[in-house]
Design a protein around this motif. Structure first.
Motif, PDB file in Angstrom:
ATOM      1  N   ASP A  87     -34.051  11.384  96.385  1.00  0.00           N
ATOM      2  CA  ASP A  87     -32.735  10.657  96.790  1.00  0.00           C
ATOM      3  C   ASP A  87     -32.965   8.969  96.566  1.00  0.00           C
ATOM      4  OD1 ASP A  87     -30.572   9.278  98.487  1.00  0.00           O
ATOM      5  OD2 ASP A  87     -30.906  10.661 100.078  1.00  0.00           O
ATOM      6  N   PHE A  88     -32.468   8.762  95.351  1.00  0.00           N
ATOM      7  CA  PHE A  88     -32.602   7.413  95.033  1.00  0.00           C
ATOM      8  C   PHE A  88     -31.967   6.431  95.923  1.00  0.00           C
ATOM      9  CE2 PHE A  88     -31.875   9.430  90.464  1.00  0.00           C
ATOM     10  CZ  PHE A  88     -33.091   9.912  90.485  1.00  0.00           C
ATOM     11  N   SER A  89     -30.855   6.715  96.531  1.00  0.00           N
ATOM     12  CA  SER A  89     -30.119   5.636  97.271  1.00  0.00           C
ATOM     13  C   SER A  89     -30.822   5.518  98.386  1.00  0.00           C
ATOM     14  CB  SER A  89     -28.869   6.031  97.529  1.00  0.00           C
ATOM     15  OG  SER A  89     -27.922   6.131  96.414  1.00  0.00           O
ATOM     16  N   ALA A  90     -31.605   6.464  99.006  1.00  0.00           N
ATOM     17  CA  ALA A  90     -32.044   6.330 100.338  1.00  0.00           C
ATOM     18  C   ALA A  90     -33.711   5.576  99.894  1.00  0.00           C
ATOM     19  CB  ALA A  90     -32.381   7.769 100.930  1.00  0.00           C
ATOM     20  N   LEU A  91     -34.297   6.066  98.950  1.00  0.00           N
ATOM     21  CA  LEU A  91     -35.633   5.612  98.676  1.00  0.00           C
ATOM     22  C   LEU A  91     -35.713   4.162  98.306  1.00  0.00           C
ATOM     23  CD1 LEU A  91     -36.653   8.826  96.726  1.00  0.00           C
ATOM     24  CD2 LEU A  91     -37.873   7.868  98.731  1.00  0.00           C
ATOM     25  N   ILE A  92     -34.560   3.573  97.507  1.00  0.00           N
ATOM     26  CA  ILE A  92     -34.707   2.323  96.601  1.00  0.00           C
ATOM     27  C   ILE A  92     -33.473   1.672  96.605  1.00  0.00           C
ATOM     28  CG2 ILE A  92     -36.974   2.876  95.381  1.00  0.00           C
ATOM     29  CD1 ILE A  92     -34.873   2.872  92.899  1.00  0.00           C
ATOM     30  N   GLY A  93     -32.200   2.327  97.199  1.00  0.00           N
ATOM     31  CA  GLY A  93     -30.842   1.778  97.140  1.00  0.00           C
ATOM     32  C   GLY A  93     -30.282   1.470  95.862  1.00  0.00           C
ATOM     33  N   ARG A  94     -30.520   2.564  94.864  1.00  0.00           N
ATOM     34  CA  ARG A  94     -30.000   2.472  93.603  1.00  0.00           C
ATOM     35  C   ARG A  94     -29.493   3.788  93.194  1.00  0.00           C
ATOM     36  NH1 ARG A  94     -34.593  -0.999  91.283  1.00  0.00           N
ATOM     37  NH2 ARG A  94     -34.954   0.602  89.760  1.00  0.00           N
ATOM     38  N   HIS A  95     -28.819   3.650  92.071  1.00  0.00           N
ATOM     39  CA  HIS A  95     -28.209   5.301  91.804  1.00  0.00           C
ATOM     40  C   HIS A  95     -28.175   5.149  89.981  1.00  0.00           C
ATOM     41  CE1 HIS A  95     -24.470   2.543  92.539  1.00  0.00           C
ATOM     42  NE2 HIS A  95     -23.987   2.798  91.252  1.00  0.00           N
ATOM     43  N   VAL A  96     -27.747   6.176  89.511  1.00  0.00           N
ATOM     44  CA  VAL A  96     -27.317   6.152  88.045  1.00  0.00           C
ATOM     45  C   VAL A  96     -25.857   6.882  87.947  1.00  0.00           C
ATOM     46  CG1 VAL A  96     -29.723   6.572  87.281  1.00  0.00           C
ATOM     47  CG2 VAL A  96     -28.310   8.466  87.706  1.00  0.00           C
ATOM     48  N   MET A  97     -25.467   6.544  86.696  1.00  0.00           N
ATOM     49  CA  MET A  97     -23.934   7.148  86.341  1.00  0.00           C
ATOM     50  C   MET A  97     -24.210   8.175  85.283  1.00  0.00           C
ATOM     51  SD  MET A  97     -20.577   5.153  85.232  1.00  0.00           S
ATOM     52  CE  MET A  97     -20.363   4.225  86.753  1.00  0.00           C
ATOM     53  N   VAL A  98     -23.419   9.465  85.554  1.00  0.00           N
ATOM     54  CA  VAL A  98     -23.232  10.404  84.263  1.00  0.00           C
ATOM     55  C   VAL A  98     -22.124   9.854  83.430  1.00  0.00           C
ATOM     56  CG1 VAL A  98     -22.907  12.638  83.744  1.00  0.00           C
ATOM     57  CG2 VAL A  98     -24.543  12.117  85.430  1.00  0.00           C
ATOM     58  N   TYR A  99     -22.300   9.606  82.260  1.00  0.00           N
ATOM     59  CA  TYR A  99     -21.080   9.072  81.381  1.00  0.00           C
ATOM     60  C   TYR A  99     -21.408   9.415  79.995  1.00  0.00           C
ATOM     61  CZ  TYR A  99     -17.121   6.429  79.599  1.00  0.00           C
ATOM     62  OH  TYR A  99     -15.942   5.947  78.998  1.00  0.00           O
ATOM     63  N   GLY A 100     -20.927  10.138  79.318  1.00  0.00           N
ATOM     64  CA  GLY A 100     -21.401  10.709  77.938  1.00  0.00           C
ATOM     65  C   GLY A 100     -21.640   9.540  77.016  1.00  0.00           C
ATOM     66  N   GLN A 101     -22.513   9.729  76.088  1.00  0.00           N
ATOM     67  CA  GLN A 101     -23.044   8.462  75.013  1.00  0.00           C
ATOM     68  C   GLN A 101     -21.985   8.647  74.089  1.00  0.00           C
ATOM     69  OE1 GLN A 101     -26.990   8.466  73.475  1.00  0.00           O
ATOM     70  NE2 GLN A 101     -26.238   7.953  71.536  1.00  0.00           N
ATOM     71  N   THR A 102     -21.453   9.642  73.850  1.00  0.00           N
ATOM     72  CA  THR A 102     -20.001   9.606  73.005  1.00  0.00           C
ATOM     73  C   THR A 102     -18.896   8.780  73.609  1.00  0.00           C
ATOM     74  OG1 THR A 102     -20.414  11.922  72.225  1.00  0.00           O
ATOM     75  CG2 THR A 102     -18.232  11.032  71.830  1.00  0.00           C
ATOM     76  N   GLU A 103     -18.759   8.636  74.890  1.00  0.00           N
ATOM     77  CA  GLU A 103     -17.526   7.908  75.550  1.00  0.00           C
ATOM     78  C   GLU A 103     -18.037   6.375  75.504  1.00  0.00           C
ATOM     79  OE1 GLU A 103     -14.957   9.690  75.744  1.00  0.00           O
ATOM     80  OE2 GLU A 103     -16.341  11.271  75.185  1.00  0.00           O
ATOM     81  N   VAL A 104     -19.475   6.240  75.676  1.00  0.00           N
ATOM     82  CA  VAL A 104     -19.897   4.914  75.621  1.00  0.00           C
ATOM     83  C   VAL A 104     -19.498   4.263  74.017  1.00  0.00           C
ATOM     84  CG1 VAL A 104     -21.995   3.230  75.373  1.00  0.00           C
ATOM     85  CG2 VAL A 104     -21.587   4.878  77.475  1.00  0.00           C
ATOM     86  N   THR A 105     -19.913   4.889  73.170  1.00  0.00           N
ATOM     87  CA  THR A 105     -19.643   4.601  71.733  1.00  0.00           C
ATOM     88  C   THR A 105     -18.002   4.459  71.360  1.00  0.00           C
ATOM     89  OG1 THR A 105     -21.515   6.053  71.047  1.00  0.00           O
ATOM     90  CG2 THR A 105     -19.877   5.418  69.397  1.00  0.00           C
ATOM     91  N   ARG A 106     -17.326   5.177  71.895  1.00  0.00           N
ATOM     92  CA  ARG A 106     -15.779   5.142  71.876  1.00  0.00           C
ATOM     93  C   ARG A 106     -15.361   3.914  72.603  1.00  0.00           C
ATOM     94  NH1 ARG A 106     -12.735   9.584  70.960  1.00  0.00           N
ATOM     95  NH2 ARG A 106     -14.381  10.747  71.932  1.00  0.00           N
ATOM     96  N   ASP A 107     -15.837   3.631  73.763  1.00  0.00           N
ATOM     97  CA  ASP A 107     -15.304   2.411  74.483  1.00  0.00           C
ATOM     98  C   ASP A 107     -15.883   0.991  73.595  1.00  0.00           C
ATOM     99  OD1 ASP A 107     -14.381   4.124  76.354  1.00  0.00           O
ATOM    100  OD2 ASP A 107     -15.948   3.959  77.723  1.00  0.00           O
ATOM    101  N   LEU A 108     -17.169   1.072  73.195  1.00  0.00           N
ATOM    102  CA  LEU A 108     -17.496  -0.038  72.559  1.00  0.00           C
ATOM    103  C   LEU A 108     -16.629  -0.118  71.061  1.00  0.00           C
ATOM    104  CD1 LEU A 108     -21.405   0.176  73.214  1.00  0.00           C
ATOM    105  CD2 LEU A 108     -19.821  -1.819  73.917  1.00  0.00           C
TER     106      LEU A 108
END
Length: 386
Positions: A87-108
């Motif tokens: 549990d990232f949030s409970a352990l250290i207060g952080r999280h990650v996000m799932v968002y495809g690398q293809t979409e990152v490339t498209r947005d940039l």
């Protein structure tokens, strides 16, 4: 033609670097040997650390990411069916996000105002060990030249940038693994809300996702395996065997829309600066995908490089470019260590025998019983400071 910086490679690292320079008023030309459609056709993972999300904000390319990205507050691990949620949030207060690398490339791509030169053939950097570097390329049978102050090599492991450096100037560190990941993409809802990493005596498995309706699944296979030998039915049957029974029961299967095998490698080149040529992203390092570090590490590289090139161009200070290689290598090696550790814990290594599996089991049991160990995993997975 003349510009401040020539960037070789229009993947997410090169596009991000170009966008950050553009916003700071530093001219940059991006050269890419493939077409835009080819670049967007590359299937890659997309687990984003907070630092990468922040960088997309800085690049003014994050509107769709925040609307469509999936926040994950932890991951699920299993070993021979025994489960442990981290549990990232409970352990250290952080999280990650799932968002495809293809979409990152498209947005940039969409955020960039200046044109990117696609289908640039025979790209070659010149005279980067002096004060007047330049890059040549061919397009439509004509050779073009771009004079510049700096060259950024963001063109991947097989790109021309690192190959242009004299081999005597490079030290290469590499480990190739005797297995790969057979992955399929399917238009079915994910088996779980978070990523599921599974160790089984038959091999590693991973349940990942791209969206609420599209999933990505992997199983460990020998590195020389033929993808054609794996029908969809064979893949689904093997995946079920490696998952916790409850997870396997929730699995929704369907026809694959993409299927491929990716080899696993750990690789670092040192140093990452050669006069006025800098290496970043996969041109500089490769990590096994187990720890979700590849894209994030590349983004961290170009964030540091952008700041250095902005300082050199606008403030006329070489402090940032002089420090670039040593600074990013510190983070690179920490990410290499974590990715190696995750890979070592979760995959089967036949050469280590029964003793090796018992050590892996002891490592898993220690992780389950130690909050400190879980915090360490959470801290590394969500991203160490740059």
């Amino acid at each position: 033609m003349r510009t401040n910086v020539v960037i070789i490679g229009a993947g997410p690292a090169g596009l991000m670097l170009g966008r950050l320079l553009e916003l700071a008023g530093v001219d940059a030309a991006i050269l890419e040997r493939k077409s835009p459609d080819y670049v967007l056709g590359r299937i890659r993972a997309g687990v984003l650390e907070q630092g990468t999300i922040d960088l997309m904000d800085r690049a003014e390319a994050s509107t769709r990411l925040h609307a469509e990205g999936l926040i994950h507050h932890g991951i699920d691990l299993s070993f021979d069916g025994d489960r442990q949620r981290i549990d990232f949030s409970a352990l250290i207060g952080r999280h990650v996000m799932v968002y495809g690398q293809t979409e990152v490339t498209r947005d940039l791509m969409n955020a960039r105002k200046a044109p990117t030169i696609y289908e640039a053939e025979d790209v070659e950097p010149h005279d980067f060990d002096g004060k007047s570097p330049y890059v040549t390329y061919k397009q439509g049978g004509t050779t073009h030249r771009i004079d510049c102050d700096y060259i950024a090599g963001c063109d991947g492991f097989h790109g021309v940038s690192r190959q242009s450096v004299p081999q005597t100037a490079l030290t290469l560190y590499e480990r190739t693994y005797p297995f790969g990941w057979l992955g399929i993409l399917v238009d079915k809802p994910p088996v779980a809300d978070e990523l599921v990493y599974a160790h089984h005596e038959r091999g590693f498995a991973l349940c990942s996702q791209r969206s609420p309706t599209r999933s990505r699944y992997y199983v460990q296979v020998p590195v020389d395996e033929n993808v054609e030998a794996w029908s969809d039915t064979r893949f689904w049957d093997e995946l079920r065997l490696r998952l916790n029974p409850e997870t396997a029961e929730n699995l929704q299967t369907g026809p694959s829309i993409e299927k491929s095998i990716a080899p696993l490698r750990s690789f670092v080149a040192e140093p990452l600066r050669f006069g006025r040529l800098f290496l970043a992203g996969d041109a500089a390092h490769i990590v096994p995908p187990t720890g979700a570090k590849g894209l994030n590490l590349a983004m961290s590289d170009v964030a540091t490089l952008a700041d250095a090139l902005i300082e050199a161009t606008i403030e006329k200070s070489s402090a940032g470019v002089d420090a670039y290689s040593a600074k990013v290598l510190q983070r690179i090696w920490k990410a290499e260590r974590f990715s190696w550790w995750m890979t070592s814990l979760l995959h089967t290594f036949p050469e280590t025998g029964a003793f090796g599996r018992r050590i892996q089991r002891a490592e898993f049991d220690y992780l389950c019983g130690s909050q400190t160990a879980q915090q360490s995993l959470a801290e590394n997975y969500t991203g160490l400071p740059s």
